[in-house]
Design an enzyme around this catalytic site. Sequence first.
Site, PDB file in Angstrom:
ATOM      1  N   SER A 105       0.819  -1.215   0.000  1.00 49.72           N
ATOM      2  CA  SER A 105       0.000   0.000   0.000  1.00 49.72           C
ATOM      3  C   SER A 105       0.850   1.261   0.000  1.00 49.72           C
ATOM      4  O   SER A 105       0.405   2.319  -0.439  1.00 49.72           O
ATOM      5  CB  SER A 105      -0.930  -0.004   1.217  1.00 49.72           C
ATOM      6  N   LYS A 154      -0.923 -10.919   5.991  1.00 49.21           N
ATOM      7  CA  LYS A 154      -0.679  -9.602   6.579  1.00 49.21           C
ATOM      8  C   LYS A 154      -2.022  -9.020   6.966  1.00 49.21           C
ATOM      9  O   LYS A 154      -2.910  -8.859   6.125  1.00 49.21           O
ATOM     10  CB  LYS A 154       0.031  -8.674   5.588  1.00 49.21           C
TER      11      LYS A 154
END
Length: 325
Positions: free
Chosen positions: A65, A189
């Site tokens: 991200s 994650k």
Amino acid sequence: MSPSANGTAQLSNGTRSPSSSLTPGIYVPTVAFFTPDDTIDEAITAQHAIRLAKAGVSGLVTHGSNGEAVHLDHAERSLVTKTTRQALDSAGFSELPVIVGCGAQSTRETIQLCKEAADAGGSYVLVLPPAYYGGLLSTNHIISHFITVADASPLPVLIYNFPGACSGLDLTSDTILTLAKHQNICGVKLTCGNTGKLARVVAGTSGSDFLTFGGSADFLIQTLAVGGHGIIGGLANLAPRACLELMRLWQSGKQDQARKLQEVVARGDWTAIQGGFVSVKVGLQKYYGYGGEPRKPCTLPEGIKLTEQEEGFAELIGTEKALAK
């Protein structure tokens, strides 16, 4: 097993065993760097990767991200991963894995990205669930997507649960534990911040090789306390040593010291969380002399907002520099 062209070994099921092992630790989702004419800055990409490796992190992540993957075309993604891998190898860090973000909205493109990641020298792939048409997708659709991707991916897959980047789509612990049974899915994650879910996944995969990572440095202790394996956190772009020291203190039983450092890390991470990858670039530029502009339409803050973000990292960077001495 037979060796393949990029240094991995071919398994009987067609997937590849990476030469760089995934271990518990601190992994850094790197930011993307651009030249003034808006092309990939290969020199800074390599410089940043080597700085983080020298700090002692367990591995790097491209196109997380923080990496502006949605601003990059396929060729640029491959270039960033290839540059990162080559920089690590040239600096003597060939054992460090490079995890490559490969999330896309179709199963077909996700598989394509996984294959391109392998060709570029990636060790593992990190896959977000497709969410643009989330209202049309059932849990079974999501499970089928990951299984199909894992069946076809030449690299082991980590699940990436990040509702903030997926229109609120939040994988449950039941879904993750179902997927964890796949032989080519090796970890998760969790950027959802749900430590109860994290604890359930850790417990449900106990005794296996499946690794469960927190997705933010501000809950590293909470992750470790329930048996998690570390973090994949953007703050480590700025303060890798602080994150590593926090993990070391907790694991060595120095809990009071760990809690005090966690407070510092959490305050710094709050600045990064509020401003996203742009804030990480602000911090890199202010304290390390590189970072640069994000791709438009994103821009760097100006005036008081810029000052606030820079000052928001000051305490953390002071701690980081002290640890580097």
